[in-house]
Design a protein around this motif. Structure first.
Motif, mmCIF file in Angstrom:
data_model
loop_
_atom_site.group_PDB
_atom_site.id
_atom_site.type_symbol
_atom_site.label_atom_id
_atom_site.label_comp_id
_atom_site.label_asym_id
_atom_site.label_seq_id
_atom_site.Cartn_x
_atom_site.Cartn_y
_atom_site.Cartn_z
ATOM 1 N N GLY A 98 0.816 -1.212 0.000
ATOM 2 C CA GLY A 98 0.000 0.000 0.000
ATOM 3 C C GLY A 98 0.847 1.259 0.000
ATOM 4 N N SER A 99 1.942 1.239 0.758
ATOM 5 C CA SER A 99 2.846 2.391 0.810
ATOM 6 C C SER A 99 3.507 2.623 -0.538
ATOM 7 C CB SER A 99 3.915 2.185 1.872
ATOM 8 O OG SER A 99 3.338 2.085 3.139
ATOM 9 N N VAL A 132 -9.379 5.288 -1.328
ATOM 10 C CA VAL A 132 -9.033 6.172 -2.442
ATOM 11 C C VAL A 132 -8.451 5.381 -3.613
ATOM 12 C CG1 VAL A 132 -7.577 8.128 -3.151
ATOM 13 C CG2 VAL A 132 -8.708 8.148 -0.924
ATOM 14 N N ALA A 133 -7.663 4.364 -3.328
ATOM 15 C CA ALA A 133 -7.045 3.568 -4.388
ATOM 16 C C ALA A 133 -8.100 2.889 -5.257
ATOM 17 C CB ALA A 133 -6.108 2.515 -3.790
ATOM 18 N N LYS A 134 -9.265 2.610 -4.694
ATOM 19 C CA LYS A 134 -10.342 1.954 -5.441
ATOM 20 C C LYS A 134 -11.242 2.960 -6.161
ATOM 21 C CE LYS A 134 -10.359 -1.887 -2.245
ATOM 22 N NZ LYS A 134 -11.012 -2.472 -1.079
ATOM 23 N N HIS A 135 -11.055 4.236 -5.894
ATOM 24 C CA HIS A 135 -11.864 5.286 -6.532
ATOM 25 C C HIS A 135 -11.591 5.264 -8.038
ATOM 26 C CE1 HIS A 135 -13.232 9.335 -7.564
ATOM 27 N NE2 HIS A 135 -13.941 9.293 -6.452
ATOM 28 N N PRO A 136 -12.606 5.516 -8.872
ATOM 29 C CA PRO A 136 -12.379 5.502 -10.319
ATOM 30 C C PRO A 136 -11.386 6.556 -10.804
ATOM 31 C CG PRO A 136 -14.688 6.030 -9.799
ATOM 32 C CD PRO A 136 -13.998 5.746 -8.519
ATOM 33 N N ALA A 137 -11.258 7.652 -10.076
ATOM 34 C CA ALA A 137 -10.316 8.712 -10.454
ATOM 35 C C ALA A 137 -9.671 9.264 -9.180
ATOM 36 C CB ALA A 137 -11.038 9.810 -11.214
ATOM 37 N N ALA A 192 -5.580 11.551 1.568
ATOM 38 C CA ALA A 192 -5.593 10.385 0.670
ATOM 39 C C ALA A 192 -4.758 9.256 1.273
ATOM 40 C CB ALA A 192 -5.044 10.771 -0.708
ATOM 41 N N TRP A 193 -3.626 9.601 1.865
ATOM 42 C CA TRP A 193 -2.786 8.582 2.504
ATOM 43 C C TRP A 193 -3.543 7.921 3.653
ATOM 44 C CZ3 TRP A 193 0.629 5.082 2.455
ATOM 45 C CH2 TRP A 193 1.236 4.640 3.622
#
Length: 169
Positions: free
Chosen positions: A4-5, A51-56, A44-45
């Motif tokens: 993830g990091s 957030v990583a799964k967000h489309p944008a 976001a961190w």
């Protein structure tokens, strides 16, 4: 360093500058844009799995930065009486900007907020219409209408600026 990091570090490196430029275009103040962008990336961190799964995800960062700006502004508005003199944003922070950069920034500042947000997401972050619509919570047709109006206004403003410069030379 876990996966993830590493993912966040790569995301940050790839999107730091475009997100900063998008926020700068929207707020017009370099130092404020830096603070807002840093705050948004910190958030976001903190929520990276979501957030990583967000489309944008880059649009998420920009939207978060702009929402933070609104929150700060609302808090400040309650604390300090507004006077028009505080609105001069073209001070020493623009030393490295060219005349064209300043003209574009000034033209962007004159746009209504929603049009400016659409331009920032579509042009600066290169999102498609659907991605922009999702980031702003509006219909794709609304994005297209705002973009059309914004580009028309920007063209007119920049043509006026060019004509004024030609007259003064």
């Amino acid at each position: 360093m876990d996966r993830g990091s590493e993912d966040f570090a790569a995301f940050y490196e790839r999107h730091r500058d475009p997100c900063f430029r998008a926020v700068l275009a929207s707020v017009g103040d370099r130092h404020l844009a830096e603070e807002l962008t840093a705050e948004a990336f910190a958030r976001a961190w903190g929520h990276w799995r979501k957030v990583a799964k967000h489309p944008a995800p880059a649009a998420w960062v920009v939207r978060t930065a702009l929402n933070t700006h609104i929150s700060w502004w609302r808090r400040r508005r309650r604390e300090v009486a507004w006077d028009g003199a505080a609105e001069d944003r073209s001070g020493p922070a623009d030393d490295d900007a060219t005349a064209v950069d300043l003209a574009i920034r000034n033209a962007l500042r004159k746009l209504p907020t929603r049009q400016r947000e659409v331009v920032v997401l579509r042009v600066f972050l290169d999102l498609d219409t659907r991605g922009t619509a999702a980031a702003l919570g509006v219909a794709p047709g609304t994005v297209q209408a705002h973009l059309h109006r914004a580009l028309k206004a920007l063209r007119a403003e920049l043509e006026d600026t060019t004509e004024r410069e030609d007259i003064t030379r």
